[in-house]
Each structure stands twice: as C-alpha cells, then as structure tokens.
Design a protein around this motif. Structure first.
Motif, short mmCIF file in Angstrom:
data_model
loop_
_atom_site.label_atom_id
_atom_site.label_comp_id
_atom_site.label_asym_id
_atom_site.label_seq_id
_atom_site.Cartn_x
_atom_site.Cartn_y
_atom_site.Cartn_z
N SER A 173 0.82 -1.20 0.00
CA SER A 173 0.00 0.00 0.00
C SER A 173 0.87 1.27 0.00
O SER A 173 0.57 2.23 -0.72
CB SER A 173 -0.92 -0.02 1.22
OG SER A 173 -2.19 0.43 0.87
N GLU A 174 1.94 1.22 0.78
CA GLU A 174 2.85 2.38 0.81
C GLU A 174 3.50 2.59 -0.56
O GLU A 174 3.71 3.73 -0.99
CB GLU A 174 3.91 2.19 1.90
CG GLU A 174 3.32 2.32 3.31
CD GLU A 174 4.29 1.94 4.42
OE1 GLU A 174 5.48 1.70 4.13
OE2 GLU A 174 3.86 1.89 5.59
N CYS A 176 2.14 1.79 -3.44
CA CYS A 176 1.10 2.37 -4.29
C CYS A 176 0.91 3.86 -4.00
O CYS A 176 0.72 4.67 -4.91
CB CYS A 176 -0.22 1.64 -4.10
SG CYS A 176 -0.18 -0.05 -4.72
N GLN A 177 0.98 4.21 -2.73
CA GLN A 177 0.81 5.62 -2.37
C GLN A 177 1.88 6.52 -2.98
O GLN A 177 1.61 7.68 -3.30
CB GLN A 177 0.83 5.78 -0.84
CG GLN A 177 -0.52 5.41 -0.21
CD GLN A 177 -0.40 5.17 1.29
OE1 GLN A 177 0.43 5.79 1.96
NE2 GLN A 177 -1.21 4.27 1.81
N THR A 178 3.08 5.98 -3.18
CA THR A 178 4.11 6.83 -3.81
C THR A 178 3.70 7.22 -5.22
O THR A 178 4.06 8.30 -5.69
CB THR A 178 5.50 6.13 -3.88
OG1 THR A 178 5.42 5.00 -4.76
CG2 THR A 178 5.98 5.70 -2.51
N GLU A 180 0.29 7.18 -6.23
CA GLU A 180 -0.97 7.93 -6.10
C GLU A 180 -0.70 9.38 -5.67
O GLU A 180 -1.37 10.29 -6.13
CB GLU A 180 -1.89 7.22 -5.10
CG GLU A 180 -2.41 5.89 -5.64
CD GLU A 180 -2.90 4.91 -4.56
OE1 GLU A 180 -3.59 3.95 -4.94
OE2 GLU A 180 -2.58 5.09 -3.36
N ASP A 181 0.30 9.56 -4.83
CA ASP A 181 0.61 10.91 -4.35
C ASP A 181 1.80 11.52 -5.07
O ASP A 181 2.32 12.56 -4.64
CB ASP A 181 0.89 10.87 -2.83
CG ASP A 181 -0.30 10.33 -2.05
OD1 ASP A 181 -1.41 10.29 -2.64
OD2 ASP A 181 -0.13 9.94 -0.88
N GLU A 183 5.03 10.83 -5.27
CA GLU A 183 6.08 11.16 -4.30
C GLU A 183 7.49 11.10 -4.90
O GLU A 183 8.46 11.44 -4.21
CB GLU A 183 5.98 10.23 -3.08
CG GLU A 183 4.68 10.43 -2.30
CD GLU A 183 4.51 9.43 -1.14
OE1 GLU A 183 5.47 8.71 -0.83
OE2 GLU A 183 3.41 9.38 -0.58
N GLU A 191 10.15 2.38 -0.85
CA GLU A 191 9.02 1.51 -0.52
C GLU A 191 9.11 0.18 -1.26
O GLU A 191 8.72 -0.87 -0.71
CB GLU A 191 7.69 2.22 -0.81
CG GLU A 191 7.40 3.40 0.11
CD GLU A 191 7.39 3.00 1.59
OE1 GLU A 191 7.15 1.82 1.91
OE2 GLU A 191 7.64 3.88 2.44
N GLU B 162 -4.49 3.69 -11.61
CA GLU B 162 -5.49 3.17 -10.66
C GLU B 162 -5.57 1.64 -10.76
O GLU B 162 -5.54 0.94 -9.75
CB GLU B 162 -6.85 3.78 -10.99
CG GLU B 162 -7.74 3.95 -9.77
CD GLU B 162 -8.98 4.80 -10.12
OE1 GLU B 162 -10.11 4.34 -9.84
OE2 GLU B 162 -8.80 5.92 -10.68
N CYS B 165 -2.32 0.12 -9.28
CA CYS B 165 -2.29 0.07 -7.81
C CYS B 165 -3.25 -0.99 -7.27
O CYS B 165 -2.93 -1.69 -6.31
CB CYS B 165 -2.62 1.44 -7.23
SG CYS B 165 -1.28 2.63 -7.47
N ARG B 169 -1.91 -4.16 -4.88
CA ARG B 169 -2.51 -4.52 -3.57
C ARG B 169 -3.08 -5.94 -3.63
O ARG B 169 -2.95 -6.72 -2.69
CB ARG B 169 -3.59 -3.51 -3.18
CG ARG B 169 -3.02 -2.13 -2.80
CD ARG B 169 -4.12 -1.20 -2.28
NE ARG B 169 -3.58 0.05 -1.75
CZ ARG B 169 -3.49 1.20 -2.44
NH1 ARG B 169 -3.90 1.24 -3.70
NH2 ARG B 169 -2.99 2.30 -1.88
#
Ligand SMILES: [Zn+2]
Ligand SMILES: [Zn+2]
Ligand SMILES: [Zn+2]
Ligand SMILES: [Zn+2]
Ligand SMILES: [Zn+2]
Ligand SMILES: [Zn+2]
Ligand SMILES: [Zn+2]
Ligand SMILES: [Zn+2]
Ligand SMILES: [Zn+2]
Lengths: 235, 235
Positions: A173-174, A176-178, A180-181, A183, A191, B162, B165, B169
């Motif tokens: 998830s972390e 994926c967040q890189t 999505e956000d 980063e 990550e 999308e 990700c 997951r």
C-alpha cells in the motif's frame, strides 16, 4: 558463422576468455577459454563448450558429468576478446559440486593482513549481488533464530506469519501511495525495497528460493511472450 | 598478503583473469587480467586495478577517466586462476561509454547463419539476467505504447495507475494468502512473480530504476547492519 568468428580477437593460443553467467540470477558460474571450434559448437548446439588444455581439444561441459549448461544467448565484449555465455545450468557448474566456481572471499584486514574464508559446501562467501545476498542474510537469520540466537526484526517476522502478512500488505500500500501521491523516484525505490525485503522473508518461510521466482518470471514474461501471457492471466 | 598471492595460479605471463561484477545488479562490467602487484593494490586501495599490456604495468581503472570501480569484495575461483572483483562503478565501466563492456548479442538462425545485433548506446542486447531483463522489457513496452504501438497488458497498466495500484494490492494479498493457507513454494513463487512484475511497472512509471531499489536494499540491509536498521524503521 565465419565473419563473426573472424571478428573475434583470439590470443596467441587461438583462444578467447569465456564467462558463463546464470540467465536468471546473474551469478557468474565459471570462467574458461574457447577456441574457434568451441564457439562454433556452442552457437550450434546451445550447450556451453570450451577449449580444454588438458584434453587438448573441444570440451562440452557436462558430456561426462551430465551437468550441461544450456546457452540462452552469446555476447562478445567491446574489444572482442571476451565472451559471455548466458545460460541455464543443469546441476552444479563447478567440478567441486558447488553451484558456481566462486565460493570463497578474501579480506584485507589492517591488523592481520589477508584472510580467506569460505568453503564450497556453503555459499556464505560466494560473490552474490544484492538481491541474492539479501536472501542469504535472511537464511542466516533463520538459522540463528532456530538456534535461539539474536532476536532481530527478521527473526521476529520469521516467527510471526500474521505480522509478516500485515507488513507485506502495508508495504504494498505504501508503494502504491508513492504513485498515487506522486512522491517521486526516491520514495518509490525506498518503498519497493521494503516490499521486496518482506516478500523475501515470506519466500524463505515457504521454502521458495528467489531463483524459482526469477524462473517463473522468465517463463511468463521472457523475451517475446510477455504480453500475451501477462494479459491472458489478468482477469 | 603473500600466502594468498602465492596460492594463485598465474599463467605464463604472470596473470590471472579478472571479472568485475556490479555488486547490486550482478551485471558483468568488464574482464581483464591482473598480475601480483595489481591484485595487491586492489586489496589495499579497494579500487579495481589490473595489468595493462599496452601500459606494460599496473592500471588502476579510472585513474585517467575518473570512472573508478570501488571493490567491495574479492573472490578467487576453485582452481585459483580467475578472480571476481565485486564492485560499485563510478560512471560507465567501458571505454566506449557503455555501462558494461557487453552490449551486443550473437544469434545463430538456421537460415541466415550468424547475426550480431546491438550498439553500445542502447542496452537492448546487453546480457541481462531475468530481473533486469524484465525491467528492460517494460521500458520497451512503454516506448512502443508512447508511439501508439501495441496495446499490451503492460501498456495498459502504464496508462492506468489506478488499475496498476489495484493489481499491486491484490497481488500482495495473494502472496500473503499462499502463506496463510500454506499453499507451498510453487504458489508462493508464482504470486511473488506477479507482485514483482507489477511493482516493476510502478517503478518504471515513477522513473525509479531497479538498480536504485537494490542500492537502497544494500544500504539498509547490507552485510552487518541488517537487523539494526530494519528494526529501527519498523514501527
Ligand atoms: Zn559434476
Ligand atoms: Zn575485452
Ligand atoms: Zn569450479
Ligand atoms: Zn511501513
Ligand atoms: Zn514502507
Ligand atoms: Zn579457474
Ligand atoms: Zn569495454
Ligand atoms: Zn491476481
Ligand atoms: Zn497473482
């Protein structure tokens, strides 16, 4: 064939150096020499073939031991005196029974001069690149923790599958967040490293070597078949 | 130092073969020869040093170009005539400016004889092991899809963060299930392969090379520091 062979820079014995590398893991398995006939035979048979000084002639590795090396590709270097055979070994590459011909390492310590460590039976001093070295470290932690040794984070994960699975889902998830956000590459690499490490701990617990994962990847995504096979399984 | 050097099997020119391998990626960077003085200097300075025929003496790679190779470990082979320097290159290892000295490949096709492909500017024929070869394949799919090319599963993932990700997951969860349900090593390897592949697509989208992930892993988990650093960040 002859124009390629003519382009190679043979030494005064009529040989080029040959490095054999494992197509999945990148491990260097052995190093020997080849003459014109050996390179020719390798290209035709796809079995790693060399020039043997003791036999004074062509030597197809495995012809007596059965430990052939299937050659998947052949690469000359920039100045054409050194060849890489990428390949898939059947059994140990070394006559000692070791996976590869390198299993010891040499350290220069300031006080004691040079010390050499490692035996062919264990792989704990073999030259492994980072991915495989991490797998080896996890194996060592497991052996230590079994003997009631250090209580490390790795040992803790090995003993607590629930914690390990929680971490793997969290790290995925972390990662994926890189994305999505947005980063950036450094956070993504960090990550991905977390996710890889925890996945390697799980593979150790399941008794699945990293090389088996790489083999699956090569079969599934290798060379030309990547998209067909990947899309077939994505439902 | 001298007992180790005495144990090496020098050829009639007083040299052993040396293979330089990238400590993170496992890529073979270059192959040259070393005499006693060069091995000695490498062990002391931790900079890859060789015997140069043209200079008729020691040659520390990088002393003119600045492209040194930091040697992290030194390994003799089973019969002591071939040495691996594991190392960390500063800049390109090849004098052509290529990352490594191998950038072309030779194929034997039944109809046309031998054909050789690859230029030092591109890495598309370099001998890469599976993990790096998969990264290269994803790069190629991205280049094709940018040019309005094939619509592959990889191309689809590259265009749909999308979906990507969601898949990462999902695959992480499937990997965990292999442990939770004790599905065995083959299923674990298969799900780890899925997770790795999708993670590599994400890394490509973020502009993070696989080598940067491996570098993070070496820094974080390398050699002796693995447990301290891993447990420090696990909160
Ligand atoms: Zn054998
Ligand atoms: Zn060369
Ligand atoms: Zn050997
Ligand atoms: Zn975390
Ligand atoms: Zn994390
Ligand atoms: Zn040897
Ligand atoms: Zn070169
Ligand atoms: Zn799935
Ligand atoms: Zn899956």
């Amino acid at each position: 064939m002859s124009s390629f062979l003519d382009s190679l820079k043979w030494n005064r014995d009529g040989l080029v150096a040959v490095i054999v590398q494992h197509v999945d893991t990148g491990e260097v398995l052995m190093q020997a020499y080849a003459d014109r006939a050996a390179i020719c035979e390798t290209l035709q048979t796809r079995m790693a073939t060399f020039y043997s000084r003791s036999r004074a002639g062509r030597w197809c590795k495995g012809e007596t031991s059965g430990h052939f090396i299937h050659v998947t590709s052949v690469h000359p270097d920039c100045d054409r005196d050194s060849i890489i055979y990428m390949g898939n070994p059947i059994g140990p590459a070394c006559h000692t029974g070791a996976t590869s011909c390198w299993f010891s390492s040499v350290e220069l310590s300031s006080s004691e001069g040079v010390s050499e460590v490692g035996q062919h039976a264990s792989r704990d001093q073999a030259p492994l690149s980072t991915f495989l070295a991490l797998e080896r470290t996890i194996q060592q932690r497991r052996a230590e923790s079994g003997a009631g040794g250090k209580s490390s984070w790795t040992a803790k994960l090995l003993k607590d599958p629930e914690l390990l699975c929680k971490k793997i889902r969290e790290e995925a998830s972390e990662l994926c967040q890189t994305l999505e956000d947005k980063e950036g590459p450094e956070r993504a690499a960090s990550e991905a490293a977390d996710l890889l490490y925890h996945s390697l701990v799980l593979l150790n617990l399941q008794g699945a070597p990293v090389s088996s994962v790489l083999k699956v990847l090569r079969g599934r995504f290798g060379v030309s078949g990547i998209d067909e096979k990947a899309s077939r399984k994505a439902k």
